[in-house]
Every structure is written in structure tokens, then in C-alpha cells.
Scaffold this motif. Structure first.
Motif, PDB file in Angstrom:
ATOM      1  N   LYS A 140       1.002  -1.176   0.165  1.00 23.30           N
ATOM      2  CA  LYS A 140       0.063   0.025   0.156  1.00 23.30           C
ATOM      3  C   LYS A 140       0.749   1.203  -0.107  1.00 23.30           C
ATOM      4  O   LYS A 140       2.081   1.243   0.650  1.00 23.30           O
ATOM      5  CB  LYS A 140      -1.095   0.019   1.185  1.00 23.30           C
ATOM      6  CG  LYS A 140      -2.208   0.968   1.104  1.00 23.30           C
ATOM      7  CD  LYS A 140      -3.124   0.764   2.324  1.00 23.30           C
ATOM      8  CE  LYS A 140      -4.053   1.725   2.411  1.00 23.30           C
ATOM      9  NZ  LYS A 140      -5.195   1.474   3.352  1.00 23.30           N
ATOM     10  N   ARG A 141       0.579   2.417  -0.561  1.00 20.03           N
ATOM     11  CA  ARG A 141       1.358   3.493  -0.808  1.00 20.03           C
ATOM     12  C   ARG A 141       1.828   4.031   0.481  1.00 20.03           C
ATOM     13  O   ARG A 141       3.129   4.314   0.412  1.00 20.03           O
ATOM     14  CB  ARG A 141       0.496   4.678  -1.623  1.00 20.03           C
ATOM     15  CG  ARG A 141       0.167   4.225  -2.794  1.00 20.03           C
ATOM     16  CD  ARG A 141      -0.880   5.358  -3.343  1.00 20.03           C
ATOM     17  NE  ARG A 141      -0.308   6.618  -3.259  1.00 20.03           N
ATOM     18  CZ  ARG A 141       0.564   7.384  -4.420  1.00 20.03           C
ATOM     19  NH1 ARG A 141       0.819   6.545  -5.481  1.00 20.03           N
ATOM     20  NH2 ARG A 141       0.915   8.418  -4.132  1.00 20.03           N
ATOM     21  N   ASN A 142       1.229   3.998   1.613  1.00 16.27           N
ATOM     22  CA  ASN A 142       1.866   4.358   2.677  1.00 16.27           C
ATOM     23  C   ASN A 142       2.614   3.314   3.619  1.00 16.27           C
ATOM     24  O   ASN A 142       2.903   3.724   4.988  1.00 16.27           O
ATOM     25  CB  ASN A 142       0.547   5.107   3.785  1.00 16.27           C
ATOM     26  CG  ASN A 142      -0.403   4.007   4.072  1.00 16.27           C
ATOM     27  OD1 ASN A 142      -0.487   3.048   3.531  1.00 16.27           O
ATOM     28  ND2 ASN A 142      -1.061   4.460   5.237  1.00 16.27           N
ATOM     29  N   ALA A 143       2.863   2.444   3.160  1.00 14.19           N
ATOM     30  CA  ALA A 143       3.220   1.087   3.823  1.00 14.19           C
ATOM     31  C   ALA A 143       4.592   1.410   4.600  1.00 14.19           C
ATOM     32  O   ALA A 143       5.054   1.227   5.772  1.00 14.19           O
ATOM     33  CB  ALA A 143       3.272  -0.075   3.085  1.00 14.19           C
ATOM     34  N   VAL A 144       5.488   1.981   3.810  1.00 11.79           N
ATOM     35  CA  VAL A 144       6.836   2.556   4.289  1.00 11.79           C
ATOM     36  C   VAL A 144       7.028   3.351   5.279  1.00 11.79           C
ATOM     37  O   VAL A 144       7.485   3.289   6.286  1.00 11.79           O
ATOM     38  CB  VAL A 144       7.757   2.560   3.000  1.00 11.79           C
ATOM     39  CG1 VAL A 144       9.337   3.289   3.641  1.00 11.79           C
ATOM     40  CG2 VAL A 144       8.291   1.321   2.452  1.00 11.79           C
ATOM     41  N   LYS A 145       6.197   4.372   4.965  1.00 11.73           N
ATOM     42  CA  LYS A 145       5.957   5.413   6.111  1.00 11.73           C
ATOM     43  C   LYS A 145       5.404   4.832   7.318  1.00 11.73           C
ATOM     44  O   LYS A 145       5.962   5.280   8.241  1.00 11.73           O
ATOM     45  CB  LYS A 145       4.834   6.484   5.520  1.00 11.73           C
ATOM     46  CG  LYS A 145       4.887   7.904   6.263  1.00 11.73           C
ATOM     47  CD  LYS A 145       3.688   8.708   5.885  1.00 11.73           C
ATOM     48  CE  LYS A 145       3.864   8.971   4.411  1.00 11.73           C
ATOM     49  NZ  LYS A 145       3.037  10.168   4.103  1.00 11.73           N
ATOM     50  N   GLU A 146       4.590   3.865   7.215  1.00 15.40           N
ATOM     51  CA  GLU A 146       4.003   3.341   8.531  1.00 15.40           C
ATOM     52  C   GLU A 146       5.093   2.487   9.201  1.00 15.40           C
ATOM     53  O   GLU A 146       5.174   2.644  10.507  1.00 15.40           O
ATOM     54  CB  GLU A 146       2.910   2.516   8.220  1.00 15.40           C
ATOM     55  CG  GLU A 146       1.350   3.060   7.956  1.00 15.40           C
ATOM     56  CD  GLU A 146       0.959   4.131   9.087  1.00 15.40           C
ATOM     57  OE1 GLU A 146       1.231   3.398  10.353  1.00 15.40           O
ATOM     58  OE2 GLU A 146       0.282   4.972   8.927  1.00 15.40           O
ATOM     59  N   LEU A 147       5.938   1.810   8.440  1.00  8.68           N
ATOM     60  CA  LEU A 147       7.029   0.897   9.105  1.00  8.68           C
ATOM     61  C   LEU A 147       7.935   1.861   9.992  1.00  8.68           C
ATOM     62  O   LEU A 147       8.229   1.660  11.076  1.00  8.68           O
ATOM     63  CB  LEU A 147       7.646   0.136   7.956  1.00  8.68           C
ATOM     64  CG  LEU A 147       6.938  -1.164   7.378  1.00  8.68           C
ATOM     65  CD1 LEU A 147       7.584  -1.909   6.321  1.00  8.68           C
ATOM     66  CD2 LEU A 147       6.575  -2.109   8.365  1.00  8.68           C
ATOM     67  N   VAL A 148       8.487   2.833   9.190  1.00  6.32           N
ATOM     68  CA  VAL A 148       9.344   3.857   9.649  1.00  6.32           C
ATOM     69  C   VAL A 148       8.792   4.541  10.872  1.00  6.32           C
ATOM     70  O   VAL A 148       9.582   4.781  11.727  1.00  6.32           O
ATOM     71  CB  VAL A 148       9.645   4.653   8.599  1.00  6.32           C
ATOM     72  CG1 VAL A 148      10.535   5.754   9.170  1.00  6.32           C
ATOM     73  CG2 VAL A 148      10.562   4.116   7.372  1.00  6.32           C
ATOM     74  N   LEU A 149       7.448   4.851  10.875  1.00  3.27           N
ATOM     75  CA  LEU A 149       6.975   5.440  11.995  1.00  3.27           C
ATOM     76  C   LEU A 149       6.988   4.949  13.554  1.00  3.27           C
ATOM     77  O   LEU A 149       7.544   5.338  14.346  1.00  3.27           O
ATOM     78  CB  LEU A 149       5.449   5.975  11.840  1.00  3.27           C
ATOM     79  CG  LEU A 149       4.707   6.573  12.981  1.00  3.27           C
ATOM     80  CD1 LEU A 149       5.347   7.979  13.234  1.00  3.27           C
ATOM     81  CD2 LEU A 149       3.217   6.614  12.422  1.00  3.27           C
ATOM     82  N   TYR A 150       7.101   3.443  13.200  1.00  2.65           N
ATOM     83  CA  TYR A 150       7.082   2.699  14.538  1.00  2.65           C
ATOM     84  C   TYR A 150       8.443   2.586  15.004  1.00  2.65           C
ATOM     85  O   TYR A 150       8.828   2.381  16.037  1.00  2.65           O
ATOM     86  CB  TYR A 150       6.513   1.260  14.191  1.00  2.65           C
ATOM     87  CG  TYR A 150       5.085   0.957  14.555  1.00  2.65           C
ATOM     88  CD1 TYR A 150       4.101   2.063  13.897  1.00  2.65           C
ATOM     89  CD2 TYR A 150       4.382   0.149  15.259  1.00  2.65           C
ATOM     90  CE1 TYR A 150       2.855   1.832  14.293  1.00  2.65           C
ATOM     91  CE2 TYR A 150       3.284   0.108  15.500  1.00  2.65           C
ATOM     92  CZ  TYR A 150       2.321   0.892  14.840  1.00  2.65           C
ATOM     93  OH  TYR A 150       0.985   0.732  15.058  1.00  2.65           O
TER      94      TYR A 150
END
Length: 383
Positions: A140-150
């Protein structure tokens, strides 16, 4: 012998029914651990895709990654070709010509499997954060952003995303696998909220490069990394908003072979980093690991022993209720075979369960006979 029979029966029921129900209770009464997010944290990221003969999906995969919502100047895509013999490398090279500053092709000269390909790719990766993903998984387009956020929380060492099967209604096999997987994701969510997950997800996960661990390539990161990070006093967590889409196996043969491959070190994995069972040091994680992994990894053994000991106890005691227990087990296994072609998911559950148990047994047999290997032939119906 009766006591042993009782204990084995309890272990089987606890593993498949008791533990999931217990998690529901724990989720309500145990305080959840928070994650301290830093929304301004945007480190450089290397996305690594191990690939062996992925000509069917590699272009779609790369174009999917090129559309991610993450600063382009901080994102590199590395395809680690594990001695591909089809047109995978040619396809990647053509995309490099189109996007010269964003894609890297790394050739693994000797095929040693997924984990080795990841190890070699990490050597050339420039990103502060490593995101691992499979060639057939679309993010999904925001997948990497979500991983990095954690990972913006320094106490977190490993983040697994959520895998969603995109073809869960295509066949009875994919329906069964999707139902099982959805339950497992709910269990991981509770484990993550209370402490740490016990296993990852090879389709989408992230760690910091400086904390990357090299392991025996016969193992996979998703089974080894979460315990490793917990033993390093880091959390291994699950982010359901970091989503990858993938096809489940659409026929029983593909799904069976996939499960055999997942069980290639099903015996030894119980003893790797044995300290992970130290509940006095690692608390809830040790309890989760024993219940979710150790017990489940040994279901095949529990069932074999339960059936054999049932016969032994019946012969020894001439007990009617033990005879009925033998009959019930036999009927269950026969019904699994008879209902294997049913289109109704709940009728196929015994077959799917037995498929998993037999795959575990075959994986254990291959391990004992030295036939386990770090590479495998992929299931074509998942492409």
C-alpha cells in the motif's frame, strides 16, 4: 499413561482454541504498551527484494514501490537476484534505464536462498532503515511510511506489517488460508500491544541497518528476528496499517508445499536462542512464544503421540471411553479426507488442519534426514 494422554489432549486443545481465547481475555485486562511516535522521522530507506525467477511479477513489484508515499531522494530499491535464470534481471535492467537513480540490481552468483540474498544485499544498502519485502507482495502506498513511524521509537527493533490475501474468495484453498491468517493477525495484534510478537511476516517488515543480524541461511528472518530482538531488549511489533497484498495458494498442492517449506527447521527452531523461554526475564513474550510457536510447531508430534498412546491405553485398560476417543480421532481424520473437495469453508476446516499437520510432519522428517534446504521452488499460483 492416562495422565500423558490427558496432557497431550490438553496441549492440542490449548494450542488451537485455549490460547486464542486466553489472548482475548488478556487483551482486556493487561495494560497495552505504547509506542512513542516521531512524525518528523524520515530516515533513508533501502527496500530489498530477494528474487529468484520472478519475471511474472518483478516489473509490477518495482512499479508498485516507485509509487510509494515516501521522499524519493531517501528511498532506494535493491533487487537481489538469487541466480535467476529467466528474464528477471533483464526486466530489472530495463527499469533501471527508465529510473537510473532509484533501482539497483544485485546479482547473487551462487543460489543459497532468500536469507543469503538478503544478507548480500544489505552489504550494499545505503539506507538507515531496511525494508524487506517479497517480489509477489504489493505494498500500500503508505506502507513504508508506517513501518518507519514505528521505528521512530528507539525501543522498537523490528516492525512487521499486515499481509492481506487479495484472492481470499478465489478458491476453497485460498479461503481456508485467509481465514487462518486473519485469526493469526488478530493474535499478533494482542501480543504486540502487550509486549512483542513471536513471529514476523516475510512479505513486509523493517529494521534498522545498524541492528541487522546475520543468521544461518536455512532459517528465515520472520521466525528468527522477533525473538532475537526481544533478547536484545528491543520490542518486535505489528503495525496493521503497513499493508502488503499477496495471493494465497489457490490449490492444495501449492499450499501444502508452502507449509512444508515453512516447516523446514521445525524441530531446531524450538531450541534456537533457548533463553527466549525464560519467563522471569522476558515476561509475556516467553509465554506468548511457548503458546503460539513452540506448541504450534509441535502439533504434528502431539497428534501422533496422542493417537498412538490412545491405542496403548485402550489395550491396557480396556476402557470404553478411550475406545470412543480413538473412534473420534479416526472419524475426524477420515472426514478431513472425504470433505477435502467441499466448497464450504467450515466443512474444509478439518482437511486444512490436517494438511498443516502432515506438512509439519514432512518438514520434520526432511530435517531429520538432512533434506532441508535454504531455497525452494515457489508456488506458481501465488504469482
Amino acid at each position: 499413561m492416562i495422565i500423558l494422554l490427558f496432557l497431550l489432549g490438553c496441549l492440542i486443545v490449548y494450542t488451537m482454541v485455549g490460547y486464542p481465547l486466553l489472548l482475548l481475555i488478556l487483551d482486556k485486562i493487561i495494560p497495552h504498551k505504547s509506542i512513542n511516535f516521531n512524525n518528523s522521522y524520515f530516515p533513508s530507506v533501502s527496500i530489498i527484494i530477494p528474487a529468484h525467477n520472478e519475471e511474472k511479477v518483478v516489473e509490477k513489484k518495482i512499479r508498485n514501490l516507485l509509487c510509494l508515499e515516501y521522499p524519493k531522494e531517501k528511498l532506494e530499491i535493491i533487487v537481489a537476484s538469487d541466480n535467476s535464470t529467466d528474464t528477471t534481471e533483464n526486466i530489472v535492467e530495463s527499469l533501471i534505464n527508465e529510473f537510473p537513480d532509484r533501482i539497483i540490481l544485485y546479482r547473487v552468483k551462487e543460489r543459497k536462498g532468500k536469507t543469503n540474498a538478503q544478507d548480500e544485499a544489505v552489504n550494499i544498502a545505503k539506507g538507515e532503515v531496511l525494508v524487506m519485502t517479497d517480489a509477489n507482495s504489493m505494498l500500500k502506498r503508505n506502507a513504508v511510511k508506517e513501518l518507519v513511524l514505528y521505528l521512530s521509537d528507539i525501543s522498537v527493533g523490528y516492525v512487521a506489517g499486515q499481509l492481506i490475501y487479495a484472492n481470499d474468495e478465489t478458491s476453497a484453498t485460498s479461503q481456508s488460508e485467509s481465514a487462518y491468517w486473519n485469526l493469526d493477525m488478530k493474535m499478533r495484534q494482542v501480543e504486540s500491544d502487550i509486549g512483542s510478537i513471536t513471529a514476523g511476516n516475510g512479505s513486509i517488515y523493517a529494521i534498522r541497518k545498524k541492528e541487522y543480524i546475520r543468521i544461518n541461511p536455512i532459517y528465515s528472518h520472520d521466525s528468527i528476528f522477533p525473538p532475537k530482538f526481544v533478547l536484545m531488549h528491543k520490542r518486535a511489533v505489528y503495525n496493521p496499517d503497513a499493508i502488503a497484498y499477496e495471493k494465497a495458494g489457490e490449490n492444495d498442492s501449492d499450499e501444502f508445499q508452502r507449509k512444508v517449506r515453512m516447516s523446514r527447521k521445525i524441530i531446531a527452531i524450538n531450541f534456537v536462542d533457548f533463553n527466549k523461554y525464560n519467563i522471569f526475564k522476558y515476561g509475556w513474550f516467553s509465554f506468548f512464544y511457548f503458546s503460539h510457536r513452540a506448541c504450534r510447531n509441535n502439533l504434528y508430534l502431539f497428534h501422533i503421540l496422542f493417537y498412538i498412546i490412545s491405542w496403548m491405553a485402550c489395550i491396557q485398560t480396556q476402557s470404553t471411553w478411550i475406545l470412543l476417543l480413538i473412534v473420534a480421532q479416526t472419524v475426524f481424520y477420515l472426514s478431513a479426507y472425504v470433505l477435502r473437495k467441499s466448497r464450504k469453508n467450515f466443512l474444509r476446516l478439518p482437511y486444512y488442519y490436517c494438511l498443516t499437520i502432515v506438512a509439519q510432519f514432512l518438514g520434520a522428517f526432511k530435517e531429520l534426514t538432512g533434506k532441508s534446504k535454504p531455497f525452494w521452488e515457489k508456488a506458481e499460483s501465488t504469482r
